[in-house]
Design a protein around this motif. Structure first.
Motif, PDB file in Angstrom:
ATOM      1  N   LEU A  87      53.339  40.180  41.164  1.00  0.00           N
ATOM      2  CA  LEU A  87      53.684  41.881  40.748  1.00  0.00           C
ATOM      3  C   LEU A  87      54.638  42.003  41.880  1.00  0.00           C
ATOM      4  CD1 LEU A  87      50.250  43.161  39.804  1.00  0.00           C
ATOM      5  CD2 LEU A  87      52.244  42.686  38.408  1.00  0.00           C
ATOM      6  N   GLY A  88      54.935  41.246  42.911  1.00  0.00           N
ATOM      7  CA  GLY A  88      55.522  41.761  43.869  1.00  0.00           C
ATOM      8  C   GLY A  88      55.153  42.542  44.756  1.00  0.00           C
ATOM      9  N   THR A  89      56.061  43.584  45.559  1.00  0.00           N
ATOM     10  CA  THR A  89      55.415  44.316  46.542  1.00  0.00           C
ATOM     11  C   THR A  89      56.006  45.828  46.175  1.00  0.00           C
ATOM     12  OG1 THR A  89      57.342  44.146  47.945  1.00  0.00           O
ATOM     13  CG2 THR A  89      55.162  42.785  48.408  1.00  0.00           C
ATOM     14  N   GLY A  90      56.653  46.109  44.973  1.00  0.00           N
ATOM     15  CA  GLY A  90      57.361  47.277  44.673  1.00  0.00           C
ATOM     16  C   GLY A  90      56.262  48.420  44.258  1.00  0.00           C
ATOM     17  N   PRO A  91      57.215  49.371  43.537  1.00  0.00           N
ATOM     18  CA  PRO A  91      56.179  50.605  43.133  1.00  0.00           C
ATOM     19  C   PRO A  91      54.888  50.237  42.140  1.00  0.00           C
ATOM     20  CG  PRO A  91      58.336  50.576  41.948  1.00  0.00           C
ATOM     21  CD  PRO A  91      58.447  49.599  42.969  1.00  0.00           C
ATOM     22  N   VAL A  92      55.351  49.161  41.356  1.00  0.00           N
ATOM     23  CA  VAL A  92      54.008  48.841  40.344  1.00  0.00           C
ATOM     24  C   VAL A  92      52.960  48.621  40.996  1.00  0.00           C
ATOM     25  CG1 VAL A  92      53.510  47.114  38.476  1.00  0.00           C
ATOM     26  CG2 VAL A  92      55.838  47.709  38.740  1.00  0.00           C
ATOM     27  N   VAL A  93      52.906  48.159  42.020  1.00  0.00           N
ATOM     28  CA  VAL A  93      51.624  47.863  42.772  1.00  0.00           C
ATOM     29  C   VAL A  93      50.843  49.140  43.486  1.00  0.00           C
ATOM     30  CG1 VAL A  93      50.541  46.986  44.861  1.00  0.00           C
ATOM     31  CG2 VAL A  93      52.211  45.607  43.846  1.00  0.00           C
TER      32      VAL A  93
END
Length: 305
Positions: A87-93
């Protein structure tokens, strides 16, 4: 907006502010006044303490709710970063962690919210000069939070204490997620020299509260109406009993019109937008004062948690 029977429906979704209570429930004294004039009239009518009428029940709920909300957000975010690297570290988290933390806080404090709503509705009923709401099926009189718990529990057990939790969760999951998503997304675009600016934090928080509240407000209206109704076949206003989220949305639209799903929204902005802005600013300020490392520095050290 508050004419005829609709003003009582509107006040259900605006229980948070005493001046709004007065403006929406006193047909002659407050109904035709604006917010500023109502504030002034409330001060003259009840004094300064009138602005804090019913604040005890709100504080009793908001303190554990806010603490759980922000604490759970940090824990859920760390868990997602450590276990879902795709999911990475972007705004989705932030969206996922915010939604999960909002749901957790609601489930842990919902009976207090139910008690607050019933007590506020009781105050609004007592202010009514009309006898329309003082029929035989009107809700009982509660002396405090304990009386609410005792009375609601006697109606339907523990399940009754969570009446309306369905639309609450359906509303809080996107609302809480969007709040963190928008807030952290806006902060990410703030120049480094202004990262600690209180004004910018307040602005980002206000935008997050405004957008999130607008999208989820109809669910909040359904929740309030479910909370104040009893086990009777019809509610206190003679309308069909609301038993579910989508059924509630349909009933309100059919019996009161779709505008009722947004009744009182502009007034609610007065409370919610600054509340969210101040909440996020206090949250970031306390993290700074407690010397909690920025999230970019925490990621590498959270693997052992």
């Amino acid at each position: 907006m508050c004419r005829n029977f609709h003003f009582q429906r509107i006040c259900m979704s605006c229980f948070h502010c005493p001046c709004i209570h007065k403006m929406l429930t006193r047909t002659n004294e407050f109904r035709s006044l604006g917010v500023l004039k109502s504030l002034n009239k409330l001060r003259k009518h009840d004094g300064v303490l009138g602005f804090y009428k019913g604040n005890g029940a709100s504080v009793l709920r908001i303190v554990p709710y806010a603490a759980l909300h922000y604490m759970a957000y940090e824990r859920y975010r760390c868990w997602i970063l450590n276990n879902c690297p795709s999911l990475g570290t972007g705004p989705v988290v932030d969206l996922l962690a915010g939604s999960a933390s909002g749901g957790t806080a609601v489930l842990c404090t919902y009976p207090l919210d139910l008690a607050r709503t019933k007590l506020a509705f009781q105050v609004n009923n007592s202010d009514q000069p009309s006898s329309a709401l003082k029929r035989a099926n009107s809700p009982p009189t509660y002396g405090g939070i304990k009386d609410v718990f005792r009375g609601v529990y006697s109606e339907g057990g523990v399940r009754a204490l969570y009446r309306g939790v369905g639309p609450t969760l359906m509303g809080i999951l996107p609302y809480a997620g969007l709040k963190f998503y928008i807030y952290e997304g806006l902060k990410a675009h703030v120049p480094e020299n202004y990262k600690n600016s209180v004004t910018l934090k307040l602005s980002c928080g206000a935008a997050a509260g405004l957008f999130g509240q607008t999208l989820t407000y109809p669910l909040d209206v359904v929740r309030r109406q479910m909370q104040v109704q009893s086990h009777l076949q019809h509610d206190q206003f003679g309308g069909p009993r609301i038993t579910g989220t989508f059924q509630g949305l349909k009933i309100i639209k059919q019996t009161q019109g779709w505008r009722q799903l947004f009744a009182g929204l502009s007034l609610n902005y007065i409370k919610v937008v600054p509340s969210v802005a101040i909440g996020f600013t206090a949250y970031d300020t306390m993290k700074h004062l407690l010397k909690i490392p920025p999230r970019e520095n925490k990621k590498s050290g959270d693997g052992s948690n």
